[in-house]
Design an enzyme around this catalytic site. Structure first.
Site, mmCIF file in Angstrom:
data_model
loop_
_atom_site.group_PDB
_atom_site.id
_atom_site.type_symbol
_atom_site.label_atom_id
_atom_site.label_comp_id
_atom_site.label_asym_id
_atom_site.label_seq_id
_atom_site.Cartn_x
_atom_site.Cartn_y
_atom_site.Cartn_z
ATOM 1 N N HIS A 75 4.179 3.003 -0.371
ATOM 2 C CA HIS A 75 3.543 3.814 0.668
ATOM 3 C C HIS A 75 3.270 2.994 1.926
ATOM 4 O O HIS A 75 3.397 3.506 3.041
ATOM 5 C CB HIS A 75 2.237 4.402 0.138
ATOM 6 C CG HIS A 75 1.537 5.292 1.126
ATOM 7 N ND1 HIS A 75 1.910 6.606 1.338
ATOM 8 C CD2 HIS A 75 0.504 5.064 1.969
ATOM 9 C CE1 HIS A 75 1.133 7.135 2.258
ATOM 10 N NE2 HIS A 75 0.276 6.228 2.664
ATOM 11 N N TYR A 95 7.133 0.499 2.959
ATOM 12 C CA TYR A 95 8.432 1.138 3.193
ATOM 13 C C TYR A 95 9.579 0.275 2.652
ATOM 14 O O TYR A 95 10.657 0.224 3.239
ATOM 15 C CB TYR A 95 8.642 1.412 4.690
ATOM 16 C CG TYR A 95 7.661 2.407 5.272
ATOM 17 C CD1 TYR A 95 7.986 3.748 5.391
ATOM 18 C CD2 TYR A 95 6.399 2.004 5.692
ATOM 19 C CE1 TYR A 95 7.093 4.664 5.906
ATOM 20 C CE2 TYR A 95 5.490 2.918 6.208
ATOM 21 C CZ TYR A 95 5.847 4.244 6.318
ATOM 22 O OH TYR A 95 4.958 5.149 6.822
ATOM 23 N N GLU A 138 1.968 12.656 8.946
ATOM 24 C CA GLU A 138 1.919 11.808 7.753
ATOM 25 C C GLU A 138 1.720 12.664 6.510
ATOM 26 O O GLU A 138 1.421 13.862 6.598
ATOM 27 C CB GLU A 138 0.802 10.765 7.868
ATOM 28 C CG GLU A 138 1.146 9.593 8.768
ATOM 29 C CD GLU A 138 0.308 8.364 8.457
ATOM 30 O OE1 GLU A 138 -0.774 8.528 7.844
ATOM 31 O OE2 GLU A 138 0.727 7.255 8.828
ATOM 32 N N SER A 139 1.873 12.025 5.353
ATOM 33 C CA SER A 139 1.744 12.748 4.083
ATOM 34 C C SER A 139 0.478 12.343 3.344
ATOM 35 O O SER A 139 0.007 11.211 3.465
ATOM 36 C CB SER A 139 2.954 12.446 3.195
ATOM 37 O OG SER A 139 2.975 11.063 2.851
ATOM 38 N N HIS A 140 -0.071 13.276 2.596
ATOM 39 C CA HIS A 140 -1.134 13.011 1.628
ATOM 40 C C HIS A 140 -0.828 13.830 0.382
ATOM 41 O O HIS A 140 -1.673 14.581 -0.117
ATOM 42 C CB HIS A 140 -2.503 13.352 2.218
ATOM 43 C CG HIS A 140 -3.495 12.244 2.084
ATOM 44 N ND1 HIS A 140 -4.753 12.408 1.572
ATOM 45 C CD2 HIS A 140 -3.402 10.915 2.374
ATOM 46 C CE1 HIS A 140 -5.401 11.260 1.568
ATOM 47 N NE2 HIS A 140 -4.598 10.340 2.060
ATOM 48 N N ASN A 141 0.391 13.667 -0.110
ATOM 49 C CA ASN A 141 0.917 14.542 -1.146
ATOM 50 C C ASN A 141 0.268 14.330 -2.509
ATOM 51 O O ASN A 141 -0.310 15.250 -3.090
ATOM 52 C CB ASN A 141 2.426 14.339 -1.270
ATOM 53 C CG ASN A 141 3.160 14.616 0.026
ATOM 54 O OD1 ASN A 141 2.652 15.297 0.904
ATOM 55 N ND2 ASN A 141 4.359 14.087 0.164
ATOM 56 N N ASP A 156 -7.401 1.796 12.750
ATOM 57 C CA ASP A 156 -8.166 2.623 11.821
ATOM 58 C C ASP A 156 -7.987 2.085 10.406
ATOM 59 O O ASP A 156 -7.047 1.333 10.123
ATOM 60 C CB ASP A 156 -7.714 4.077 11.894
ATOM 61 C CG ASP A 156 -6.391 4.299 11.187
ATOM 62 O OD1 ASP A 156 -5.393 3.694 11.632
ATOM 63 O OD2 ASP A 156 -6.355 5.043 10.204
ATOM 64 N N SER A 200 -12.011 4.070 1.437
ATOM 65 C CA SER A 200 -13.090 4.921 1.935
ATOM 66 C C SER A 200 -12.788 5.341 3.362
ATOM 67 O O SER A 200 -12.264 4.568 4.167
ATOM 68 C CB SER A 200 -14.427 4.171 1.894
ATOM 69 O OG SER A 200 -14.839 3.940 0.572
ATOM 70 N N SER A 256 7.419 9.511 2.352
ATOM 71 C CA SER A 256 6.731 9.767 1.087
ATOM 72 C C SER A 256 7.775 9.863 -0.010
ATOM 73 O O SER A 256 8.571 10.811 -0.040
ATOM 74 C CB SER A 256 5.918 11.063 1.162
ATOM 75 O OG SER A 256 5.324 11.345 -0.094
#
Length: 749
Positions: free
Chosen positions: A55, A58, A102-105, A278, A323, A550
């Site tokens: 993730h 890459y 972006e992904s949060h699959n 971030d 977090s 992803s």
């Protein structure tokens, strides 16, 4: 328990370490030892494991992703490209826009609400870190079969998470898509995008330079949620019931993020930061190593200074925690006091945790003991690079030979009518209002287009009405049939959607969702899709500014359809000239732009009526897409059209139903002599749009199309309270509305 310090690691080279449990391969662990000249400490092992995960690093995809740079078209609008938190483009009048998808699959399958919510929070912070005020979000979503019991668990939770987080931030959700397919049953795709606006001079980059500058961690306290989080969870295949590892999914607090946004923007306004990052995937491991790697020196961090929600966390857990609602800033010493004052004003916790050094190492200490001493680039940017084997799968030829054009077709008007109702009531073509009504689409008052329009659009300057549009698209069925063409069709549709709204397409972000890279067939799909997208972006002049990969989206041996989701950003000089999809005024003339061929491979009709997937997807003609876009943009700007809708899933009839229901007015159509009614209504040929032309503008509009060489066929008129295909059938709008709008609520109830 003895603290595993650098000194201790040097003295105990043979101590067993849990590298395999952390997702590292044996050769990767050996390479870490080679880099360090010793075994890593536990903290170093934690950092390398999350930063070298699929993730974050890459490692299976970067050899293919480099094409986006190698084939990047010349584009004067591009201000910041691939490699930063998000790309930035010049949209005129001194404004710059940053955007990314972006992904949060995987987290969203485990914990749908928090997985989706923190996906929104993470992409918003990426945009914020570039120096921009976030102004809108989008959400391309894929779920399993609509009638599967688990979809009733996942979908409502994901939608509630996206809506709950975005609504609390006060960000309008202006676009996206929802697709159902059994291939996503154990692997829903929750992709999130965000747009931010700034002036050119406000762009910020993620780098730590200037020896003596302070490293300040600010935002929420660090907790045990998300340890390993997306960095590990998104880097492996699920088995039939669960992932083999179930690290805690991150927990979001949108009210904390709202304070963080306003605090950060005020800090930017006073020019108090020299670099910023971030904290998302891989948490502090990522932020510290990437900032140090991109800077001109080293960094020293006192990890025990990090504010915690859980005092029992170990150094390794603090470094791995994902977090939410945290940022890391590099601040010159003379600005620290003012930085802290602003954080206090916004009730945001801020702590100096270290400083930039004039060395070349990232050094981390825990209560005075050194636990990390690494070259930061080896953590952040010099991870493994895999040349994964890939090969065209054995079944590809048979799949393409199974031509959808041979499927039984309707034999008369009544059967055509029933298949139209079947199509528009299918979950994939049905209204998604049950979902989008849970999002605040108009908060802030600058949204001028939102779902179910072709593209979302927001005004970014109230005085001049300058605006930007964004559309996301991707058809996994097309990509399964031909990954190269499927990726290009995804770009073409998003490009066409932006142009149909009246905006000029500028640049691209992408989210490439695929199965396991350890499967040569999946890697072939990925390689082909990436090549196709890079080639198409080069032709259309739309550079890829960044994005996300992803992988491991599969359950056991079953991979999802290859699903490259493409986001296209466009600019419009005056949002009052935008073009909606709705047919609103009777008497307007309906024109079909482009060529219609017998193209049904991967079509909605073949899926809905026959549950079939086979053949070839529609042909891609990028020069035709460019011409169509130019016509749509010019016609919108010059007032020649009052409505426009691109043709894609479901073909002409789907677009007509959506435009008529949106505007509340029916249509009478005549099938052109060159086409049969079935092909006319259901073909999914690309490079097409349907427009409503005022009678006063017909000559001017058709002359423009003729001169430019774009086929434009008058097919009907906006009229009445039904869709009437003359000589075939008619369906009242009330009946179409019932079929179109009742499906999703009926499935979820």
């Amino acid at each position: 328990m003895t603290l595993d310090t650098v000194k201790h690691a040097t003295e105990t080279p043979e101590s067993a370490q849990p590298w395999a449990e952390l997702g590292l391969k044996e050769d990767e662990y050996a390479r870490i030892r080679e880099i360090l000249g010793r075994r890593p400490t536990g903290a170093e092992l934690a950092m390398y494991s999350v930063m070298w995960s699929e993730h974050c690093s890459y490692k299976s995809s970067k050899v293919h992703l480099k094409q986006f740079g190698e084939k990047a078209p010349e584009n004067d609008a591009l201000l910041v490209g691939i490699g930063e938190n998000a790309g930035v483009v010049d949209v005129g009048q001194g404004y710059a826009v940053t955007f990314k998808v972006e992904s949060h699959n995987h987290p969203s399958y485990i914990e749908p609400y928090q997985g989706a919510a923190t996906g929104v929070g993470g992409i918003v912070r990426d945009i914020l870190a570039m120096g921009a005020r976030p102004v809108a979000v989008v959400d391309p979503l894929r779920f399993g079969a609509a009638d599967h019991p688990d979809t009733k668990r996942v979908l409502p939770g994901v939608v509630a998470g996206i809506g709950g987080y975005g609504n609390c931030l006060g960000l309008p959700n202006i676009g996206g898509e929802v697709v159902f397919d059994a291939c996503y049953q154990g692997n829903p795709l929750v992709n999130a995008g965000c747009i931010g606006v700034m002036k050119h001079e406000d762009i910020h980059l993620a780098k730590a330079s200037g020896a003596g500058n302070k490293v300040i961690l600010y935002g929420a306290r660090t907790g045990g949620d998300g340890i390993g989080g997306v960095s590990v969870l998104a880097s492996e295949t699920f088995d039939d019931s669960k992932p083999t590892k179930r690290p805690a999914v991150q927990v979001g607090d949108p009210f904390q993020e709202k304070l963080l946004i306003e605090c950060t923007l005020e800090i930017f306004q006073e020019k108090l930061v020299a670099g910023i990052q971030d904290l998302g995937g891989a948490g502090l491991s990522c932020a510290t190593s990437e900032l140090a790697s991109a800077g001109s020196g080293g960094m020293r961090v006192e990890l025990d200074s990090v504010p915690l929600r859980d005092a029992t966390l170990s150094p390794e857990e603090i470094l791995m925690s994902e977090s939410q609602e945290r940022m890391c800033a590099i601040v010159e010493p003379q600005h620290v006091e003012r930085f802290m004052e602003i954080c206090e004003k916004w009730d945001v916790i801020a702590t100096v945790i270290g400083e930039v050094t004039d060395g070349e190492r990232l050094e981390i200490f825990w209560h005075g003991e050194q636990i990390v001493d690494v070259p930061p680039r080896t953590v952040a940017h010099e991870g493994p690079v895999y040349q994964r084997p890939y090969a065209r799968p054995d079944w590809q030829d048979a799949l393409q030979a199974d031509d959808a054009g041979k499927l039984p077709r309707p034999t008369g008007g009544e059967e055509l009518k029933q298949q139209v109702l079947q199509l528009v009531g299918h979950p994939n073509q049905a209204s998604k209002a049950w979902i989008t009504d849970q999002y605040d689409r108009f908060v802030q008052g600058n949204t001028v287009l939102a779902q179910p329009e072709d593209a979302g659009m927001v005004r970014i300057d109230a005085d001049t009405n300058l605006g930007v549009a964004l559309a996301t698209d991707g058809n996994g069925r097309y990509a399964k049939l031909d990954p190269y063409a499927g990726a290009q069709l995804a770009l073409a549709e998003a490009y066409r959607n932006v142009a149909a709204s009246g905006a000029k397409p500028l640049a691209v972000s992408d989210c490439l969702n695929f199965g396991s890279p350890e499967d040569p067939a999946v890697m072939w799909q990925f390689a082909e899709a990436t090549r196709g997208l890079a080639d198409a972006c080069q032709t259309l002049g739309t550079p890829v500014t960044g994005g996300n990969v992803s992988l491991y989206n599969q359950t056991g041996e079953t991979a999802i359809h290859p699903t490259p989701v493409v986001a296209v950003l466009g600019v419009i000089d005056d949002v009052t000239r935008r073009t909606p999809i709705g047919f609103a005024e009777e008497g307007q003339l309906i024109y079909l732009l482009g060529d219609t061929r017998e193209e049904f491979g991967g079509s909605a009709w073949s899926q809905v009526v026959h549950e079939h997937l086979g053949g070839l997807p529609p042909q891609v003609d990028l020069e035709r897409e460019r011409l169509l876009a130019e016509i749509l943009i010019s016609a919108s700007r010059d007032g020649m059209i009052d409505a426009a809708h691109d043709l894609s899933d479901g073909g002409l009839i789907q677009a007509l139903v959506e435009s008529c229901l949106r505007g509340g007015t029916g249509a009478r159509l005549v099938v052109p002599d060159a086409l049969d009614a079935f092909t006319f209504l259901f073909s999914e040929s690309a490079g097409r749009a349907v427009v409503a032309v005022p009678r006063s503008e017909e000559v001017r509009f058709t002359d423009m199309c003729t001169v430019r060489g774009l086929p434009a066929t008058r097919i009907g008129v906006v009229d009445g309270e039904e869709i009437d295909i003359q000589g075939e059938f008619s369906i009242p709008l009330s009946e179409l509305r019932t079929a179109h709008e009742g499906t999703i609520p009926g499935l979820i109830a």
